[in-house]
Design a protein around this motif. Structure first.
Motif, short mmCIF file in Angstrom:
data_model
loop_
_atom_site.label_atom_id
_atom_site.label_comp_id
_atom_site.label_asym_id
_atom_site.label_seq_id
_atom_site.Cartn_x
_atom_site.Cartn_y
_atom_site.Cartn_z
N LEU A 24 0.82 -1.22 0.00
CA LEU A 24 0.00 0.00 0.00
C LEU A 24 0.85 1.26 0.00
CD1 LEU A 24 -2.83 -1.03 2.49
CD2 LEU A 24 -3.04 -0.73 0.01
N GLU A 25 2.05 1.18 0.56
CA GLU A 25 2.93 2.34 0.59
C GLU A 25 3.36 2.78 -0.81
OE1 GLU A 25 6.16 1.26 3.07
OE2 GLU A 25 5.13 1.75 4.95
N TYR A 102 -12.69 -8.05 -1.65
CA TYR A 102 -12.24 -9.23 -0.92
C TYR A 102 -10.95 -9.68 -1.61
CZ TYR A 102 -12.93 -13.98 1.06
OH TYR A 102 -12.81 -15.17 1.73
N ILE A 103 -9.81 -9.54 -0.96
CA ILE A 103 -8.54 -9.93 -1.58
C ILE A 103 -7.91 -11.08 -0.79
CG2 ILE A 103 -8.10 -7.69 -2.64
CD1 ILE A 103 -6.24 -7.03 -0.34
N LEU A 104 -7.25 -11.95 -1.53
CA LEU A 104 -6.70 -13.17 -0.93
C LEU A 104 -5.20 -13.06 -0.71
CD1 LEU A 104 -8.59 -15.92 -2.98
CD2 LEU A 104 -8.98 -15.29 -0.60
N LYS A 105 -4.76 -13.69 0.38
CA LYS A 105 -3.33 -13.84 0.65
C LYS A 105 -2.82 -15.09 -0.08
CE LYS A 105 -4.10 -12.20 5.38
NZ LYS A 105 -3.98 -12.55 6.81
N PRO A 106 -1.58 -15.09 -0.55
CA PRO A 106 -0.65 -13.97 -0.62
C PRO A 106 -1.16 -12.93 -1.61
CG PRO A 106 0.23 -15.82 -1.85
CD PRO A 106 -1.01 -16.32 -1.14
N PHE A 107 -0.93 -11.66 -1.31
CA PHE A 107 -1.51 -10.57 -2.07
C PHE A 107 -0.92 -10.46 -3.47
CE2 PHE A 107 -1.63 -9.19 2.44
CZ PHE A 107 -2.99 -9.34 2.62
N ASP A 108 -1.80 -10.27 -4.44
CA ASP A 108 -1.40 -10.08 -5.83
C ASP A 108 -1.44 -8.58 -6.13
OD1 ASP A 108 -1.16 -11.38 -8.74
OD2 ASP A 108 -2.60 -9.73 -8.84
N GLU A 109 -0.35 -8.04 -6.69
CA GLU A 109 -0.26 -6.59 -6.90
C GLU A 109 -1.33 -6.07 -7.85
OE1 GLU A 109 3.54 -4.77 -7.55
OE2 GLU A 109 4.59 -6.37 -6.51
N HIS A 198 5.76 1.32 -12.93
CA HIS A 198 5.39 0.10 -12.23
C HIS A 198 5.51 0.41 -10.74
CE1 HIS A 198 6.00 -3.97 -10.55
NE2 HIS A 198 5.35 -4.41 -11.60
N LYS A 199 4.76 -0.28 -9.91
CA LYS A 199 4.75 0.04 -8.49
C LYS A 199 6.13 -0.10 -7.84
CE LYS A 199 0.63 1.33 -8.35
NZ LYS A 199 0.40 2.78 -8.17
N SER A 200 7.00 -0.92 -8.41
CA SER A 200 8.31 -1.15 -7.81
C SER A 200 9.43 -0.38 -8.47
CB SER A 200 8.64 -2.66 -7.85
OG SER A 200 7.68 -3.39 -7.12
N TYR A 201 9.12 0.46 -9.46
CA TYR A 201 10.16 1.16 -10.21
C TYR A 201 9.84 2.65 -10.34
CZ TYR A 201 12.18 -3.30 -11.77
OH TYR A 201 12.78 -4.52 -11.81
N LEU A 202 10.91 3.44 -10.40
CA LEU A 202 10.83 4.86 -10.72
C LEU A 202 11.96 5.15 -11.70
CD1 LEU A 202 9.45 7.59 -9.94
CD2 LEU A 202 11.30 7.90 -8.27
N VAL A 203 11.62 5.69 -12.87
CA VAL A 203 12.63 5.87 -13.91
C VAL A 203 12.80 7.34 -14.27
CG1 VAL A 203 12.11 3.59 -14.89
CG2 VAL A 203 11.00 5.61 -15.85
N ILE A 230 12.83 -2.73 -17.86
CA ILE A 230 11.95 -2.43 -16.73
C ILE A 230 10.49 -2.53 -17.17
CG2 ILE A 230 11.23 -0.57 -15.17
CD1 ILE A 230 14.17 0.39 -15.29
N PRO A 231 9.66 -3.23 -16.38
CA PRO A 231 8.26 -3.41 -16.77
C PRO A 231 7.45 -2.13 -16.69
CG PRO A 231 8.61 -4.26 -14.57
CD PRO A 231 9.97 -3.90 -15.11
N VAL A 232 6.53 -1.98 -17.63
CA VAL A 232 5.58 -0.87 -17.61
C VAL A 232 4.18 -1.47 -17.52
CG1 VAL A 232 4.70 1.17 -18.81
CG2 VAL A 232 7.11 0.49 -19.10
N SER A 233 3.50 -1.22 -16.42
CA SER A 233 2.14 -1.75 -16.27
C SER A 233 1.22 -1.17 -17.33
CB SER A 233 1.60 -1.40 -14.88
OG SER A 233 2.38 -1.99 -13.87
#
Length: 246
Positions: A24-25, A102-109, A198-203, A230-233
């Motif tokens: 979420l961060e 309703y989201i299931l663990k393990p969480f999918d991004e 992408h949530k995990s990247y900053l370019v 680098i992935p682009v959603s």
């Protein structure tokens, strides 16, 4: 005072709370204002903080997530409820207590991103409504390196990415490891040409060489001086092209 979507996480499992908090961060629009490790503490937290959204585990001792949701229905201001659980069998009951998702663990991004979009739609939330103004960025980014503080010019940064609990800052010749969340670094770099593909990247947009088609409408970008693609959603492809192209 927070300007984002006020969010709390209620789960008796520390690892699950940490994982969901980390995910979420990555969203600029989400402000985590509290966590609780039981239904009872969660109820007290919600009454005290009045969040917009509550992510609630279902299987908790004493007061379950379902019982907590029932108790919240009596509140004057009821938060949006998102159940986060490892058990898919509760879906029907979840919607009977008016849970939004309703989201299931393990969480999918990707699933979590869809949930955030549902929340924003439900709240009629728009970044422009926060009233935030951003001063032009000046100065350099301070990064610790082997006990020293190194000051990086934003123009020297190629890209950043999140790995486990570290943010890796990549320049042409070096990688720096920082404990600062990528979201916080992104705020510091406002005013410079950086983009979150992408949530995990900053370019650094000035360092992009190629946009490469990948899978199911998604793309990858190739950066100057880097072999990594680098992935682009899919949700960010249009905005990226608008930022890049004349």
């Amino acid at each position: 005072m927070t300007n984002g979507i006020k969010t709390v996480i209620i789960d008796d499992e520390p690892y699950s709370r940490d994982e969901l908090s980390f995910l979420l961060e990555q969203y600029d629009e989400v402000d985590i204002i509290g966590e609780a490790d039981s239904g009872e503490k969660g109820l007290e937290l919600i009454m005290r903080k009045e969040p917009d959204v509550a992510f609630i585990d279902i299987e908790m001792p004493q007061m379950s997530g379902m019982e907590l949701a029932q108790a919240l229905k009596n509140m004057k201001k009821t938060p949006i409820i998102i159940f986060a659980t490892a058990y898919p069998d509760y879906a029907a009951k979840a919607f009977r207590v008016q849970a939004l998702d309703y989201i299931l663990k393990p969480f999918d991004e990707e699933n979590l991103q869809e949930t955030i979009e549902l929340v924003k739609e439900k709240l009629n939330w728009d970044a422009s409504s926060t009233g935030k103004t951003q001063a032009p960025a000046i100065g350099k980014l301070a990064v610790e390196d082997n006990g020293r503080i190194v000051y990086l010019s934003p123009s020297d940064i190629t890209y950043l990415f999140r790995e486990v609990r570290e943010t890796i800052i990549c320049t042409k010749d070096h990688q720096y490891h920082s404990r600062t969340p990528i979201k916080e670094i992104e705020e510091k770099l406002k005013g410079y040409p950086f983009f979150r593909p992408h949530k995990s990247y900053l370019v650094n947009l000035d360092k992009i060489e190629q946009l490469i088609p990948w899978l199911n409408g998604a793309y990858q970008v190739k950066m100057q001086g880097s072999k990594e693609e680098i992935p682009v959603s899919r949700n960010y492809v249009k905005e990226l092209r608008e930022r890049l192209e004349l």
